[in-house]
Design an enzyme around this catalytic site. Structure first.
Site: not given
Ligand code: MRU
Length: 346
Positions: A45, A47, A88, A236, A246-247
């Site tokens: 997981r 991005a 995703r 993301d 982002n998350k």
């Molecule tokens: O659901 P995830 O764990 O894939 O979410 C990841 C994030 O939100 C990260 O902050 C984002 O992908 C940036 S990773 C460099």
């Protein structure tokens, strides 16, 4: 430094992040459907890491195609592209990686199928290598915002585990440490899947970067006490106007920063900037299953049949973002479009 994914003996090897930090185990994918499953189930997981996985998944799937001419080969790749693209929706890196491979294939349509298969493997490995270089460049640009003694808050995991290695949000922290600055990192635990608690805390501790874990709802109190100097998060998908997906919880963190006068930085490799969309409204937001909210580590914590909303990402409007740190330099969100005028590969 941890590297979550690699091409190994004609297969894709990924660290199973869903088991961390309790178990360090690897999954060997010998077909593209396994890679797609890994992306969906969060074995891999983050991005940039899922962009790399997408490229490797396509390369893996291509090896089993038995057609001869370019057109048939390209046609046989379509279900592989679709399967991986449907895993995703929010991180643009999956699309970015697949478009890069498509472009490469179309510009080499004079080559034989066996050569094209090799080319795909090489390109997937190149994407991985470039990602680490990109992160190091983000680190150099971003470290200048970190002073000796600073405490930095981050959300989710935008570290080595979320990338080819080194991380995006963690890159300025790593460079600051390499420069001899003493820093502290505050990791939001990041409900529901706890990437902060399980992954960021684990990888920073492994790399001896001082980290303190907090529950997500502690951030505001620490800011009020003056215990946080800046925030750095990943993304993301970032829209052309600088809105950042982002998350889930990133938006709330950004508002808290604004209220407390704390700079809020986003580390964004250009592979996660989507110049085709004018603003964050156009970013597809993934919704995930209820079990991620009703359970922790397989243990139910909510009443059976309770209604659940599990939005995996939110959009932070550009107005809350102090600057976006890319491998090409640092940009005010309103100036992000200027990157397109710089010479960018792919
Ligand atoms: O659901 P995830 O764990 O894939 O979410 C990841 C994030 O939100 C990260 O902050 C984002 O992908 C940036 S990773 C460099």
């Amino acid at each position: 430094m941890i590297k979550p994914i690699k091409w190994s003996n004609g297969k894709v090897r990924m660290l199973d992040q869903s088991k961390l930090p309790l178990k360090v185990s690897y999954i060997i994918c010998s077909d593209y459907l396994k890679v797609a499953e890994g992306i969906k189930k969060l074995w891999i997981r983050g991005a940039p890491a899922i962009g790399i996985a997408a490229a490797m998944g396509v390369a893996l799937g291509a090896q089993k195609i038995k057609t001869k001419g370019f057109d048939e080969f390209y046609k046989a790749l379509q279900p592989i592209f679709s399967a991986i693209l449907s895993t995703r929706p929010t991180a643009v890196n999956i699309e970015w990686a697949i478009n890069r491979l498509k472009k490469l294939l179309l510009s080499n349509n004079n080559l034989g199928v066996e050569k094209l298969k090799t080319l795909l493997i090489k390109e997937a490995n190149k994407i991985l290598k470039e990602d680490i270089e990109t992160n190091r460049a983000i680190g150099k640009w971003g470290a200048k915002f970190i002073k000796d003694g600073d405490t930095i808050i981050t959300h989710c995991n935008a570290g080595s585990l979320a990338t080819g290695g080194y991380g995006t949000a963690t890159a300025p922290m790593r460079v600051a440490v390499e420069q001899g600055k003493k820093i502290q990192v505050i990791a939001d635990e990041t409900r529901p899947v706890l990437q902060g608690a399980r992954l960021t805390a684990w990888e920073l501790m492994k790399d001896r970067i001082p980290v303190t874990l907090i529950t997500d709802n502690t951030a505001g109190a620490l800011m009020k006490r003056g215990e946080i100097d800046l925030a750095i998060v990943g993304t993301d998908r970032t829209a052309r106007n600088g809105d950042v997906a982002n998350k889930i919880g990133t938006y709330s963190l950004a508002i808290l920063c604004k209220e407390h006068g704390i700079p809020f930085y986003v580390a964004a490799p250009t592979s996660s900037i989507d110049f085709s969309i004018p603003s964050g409204e156009f970013i597809p937001i993934e919704e995930r299953g209820a079990d991620e909210v009703t359970h922790i580590s397989g243990c139910r914590i909510a009443p059976r049949e309770v209604k659940v909303k599990n939005i995996a990402f939110d959009v932070t409007p550009a107005k809350y973002i102090t600057a976006i740190i890319t491998e090409k330099g640092v940009f005010k969100p309103k100036d992000l479009y200027k990157i397109q005028k710089l010479k960018i590969k792919n």
